[in-house]
Design a protein around this motif. Sequence first.
Motif, PDB file in Angstrom:
ATOM      1  N   ARG A 205       0.824  -1.214   0.000  1.00 11.61           N
ATOM      2  CA  ARG A 205       0.000   0.000   0.000  1.00 11.61           C
ATOM      3  C   ARG A 205       0.854   1.257   0.000  1.00 11.61           C
ATOM      4  O   ARG A 205       0.500   2.264  -0.632  1.00 11.61           O
ATOM      5  N   SER A 206       1.982   1.222   0.695  1.00  8.24           N
ATOM      6  CA  SER A 206       2.842   2.407   0.786  1.00  8.24           C
ATOM      7  C   SER A 206       3.847   2.489  -0.363  1.00  8.24           C
ATOM      8  O   SER A 206       4.644   3.421  -0.423  1.00  8.24           O
ATOM      9  N   VAL A 207       3.828   1.502  -1.248  1.00 14.58           N
ATOM     10  CA  VAL A 207       4.723   1.389  -2.401  1.00 14.58           C
ATOM     11  C   VAL A 207       6.170   1.152  -1.969  1.00 14.58           C
ATOM     12  O   VAL A 207       7.103   1.380  -2.734  1.00 14.58           O
ATOM     13  N   ALA A 208       6.372   0.702  -0.732  1.00 17.34           N
ATOM     14  CA  ALA A 208       7.700   0.244  -0.331  1.00 17.34           C
ATOM     15  C   ALA A 208       8.022  -1.048  -1.084  1.00 17.34           C
ATOM     16  O   ALA A 208       9.172  -1.310  -1.430  1.00 17.34           O
ATOM     17  N   ILE A 209       6.998  -1.867  -1.312  1.00 19.70           N
ATOM     18  CA  ILE A 209       7.100  -2.999  -2.241  1.00 19.70           C
ATOM     19  C   ILE A 209       6.423  -2.556  -3.527  1.00 19.70           C
ATOM     20  O   ILE A 209       5.213  -2.308  -3.552  1.00 19.70           O
ATOM     21  N   TRP A 210       7.208  -2.428  -4.596  1.00 19.98           N
ATOM     22  CA  TRP A 210       6.676  -1.899  -5.854  1.00 19.98           C
ATOM     23  C   TRP A 210       6.892  -2.846  -7.035  1.00 19.98           C
ATOM     24  O   TRP A 210       6.431  -2.561  -8.150  1.00 19.98           O
ATOM     25  N   ASP A 211       7.547  -3.969  -6.809  1.00 18.05           N
ATOM     26  CA  ASP A 211       7.784  -4.931  -7.886  1.00 18.05           C
ATOM     27  C   ASP A 211       6.470  -5.601  -8.289  1.00 18.05           C
ATOM     28  O   ASP A 211       5.792  -6.226  -7.467  1.00 18.05           O
ATOM     29  N   GLY A 212       6.110  -5.483  -9.568  1.00 19.19           N
ATOM     30  CA  GLY A 212       4.820  -5.988 -10.033  1.00 19.19           C
ATOM     31  C   GLY A 212       4.668  -7.489  -9.907  1.00 19.19           C
ATOM     32  O   GLY A 212       3.581  -7.993  -9.594  1.00 19.19           O
ATOM     33  N   MET A 213       5.742  -8.243 -10.152  1.00 19.02           N
ATOM     34  CA  MET A 213       5.648  -9.693 -10.057  1.00 19.02           C
ATOM     35  C   MET A 213       5.433 -10.134  -8.615  1.00 19.02           C
ATOM     36  O   MET A 213       4.671 -11.068  -8.342  1.00 19.02           O
ATOM     37  N   THR A 214       6.084  -9.453  -7.682  1.00 21.99           N
ATOM     38  CA  THR A 214       5.893  -9.763  -6.267  1.00 21.99           C
ATOM     39  C   THR A 214       4.459  -9.465  -5.838  1.00 21.99           C
ATOM     40  O   THR A 214       3.829 -10.251  -5.124  1.00 21.99           O
TER      41      THR A 214
END
Length: 210
Positions: free
Chosen positions: A190-199
């Motif tokens: 939600r915070s875009v700290a994780i931004w990898d699309g595959m993940t």
Amino acid sequence: MRTLPRVRRGHSLRRKSPPDTLLQRERLTRSSRMTLKPWKKIYESTVYKNPYWTYKRDAFELPSGKHGEYHYVHTNGSSMVVPIMGDGTVLVINQYRYLMGRESVEFPCGSVKDGSTHEETARKELAEETGYSAGSLIKVGEFNPYNGVTTEMCQVFIARDLGFVGGTPDETEELELLRLTPAEIDAQIRSVAIWDGMTIAAWSIVKAKL
């Protein structure tokens, strides 16, 4: 004192559903969907090839008769692993992504090489990137990460019963191993700290199965 509404005999207070219910509309939509016309491939050529992917150029013909070229990447596919520890936390890796010029938190993932399978690739990437092996490895879904650019299908696996064996990442990989709770993964997406699309795609498949 609250009084109840008067009801004529033989009638019910229950509201009748209109004939055009949502379910009926969905059925109508499915049954009346138009059939899309496929494009015709005229020829296919290889521009460049390495052990992981092939850069191709096709000539095609549209249903209208017009012609064009399509450039894309063909692969044998990839495998992404979501490793679940005994306490319910999830292993992820933080690594530097050259094209984006920044770090990225992701699940272990790798391309399927010629002569290998998705499951073999999943086990290999899990060991190399996290240092763990899986007693249980179950495929739970698959997706295409970018269907306008690549033919790749990524298979998603849940790894459990993990045992540490020591990792040997590639020389181009500097990896930081992290443990996150499912709630922390949701928050970082939600915070875009994780931004990898595959993940993010893999997590959407796995989350409902935890």
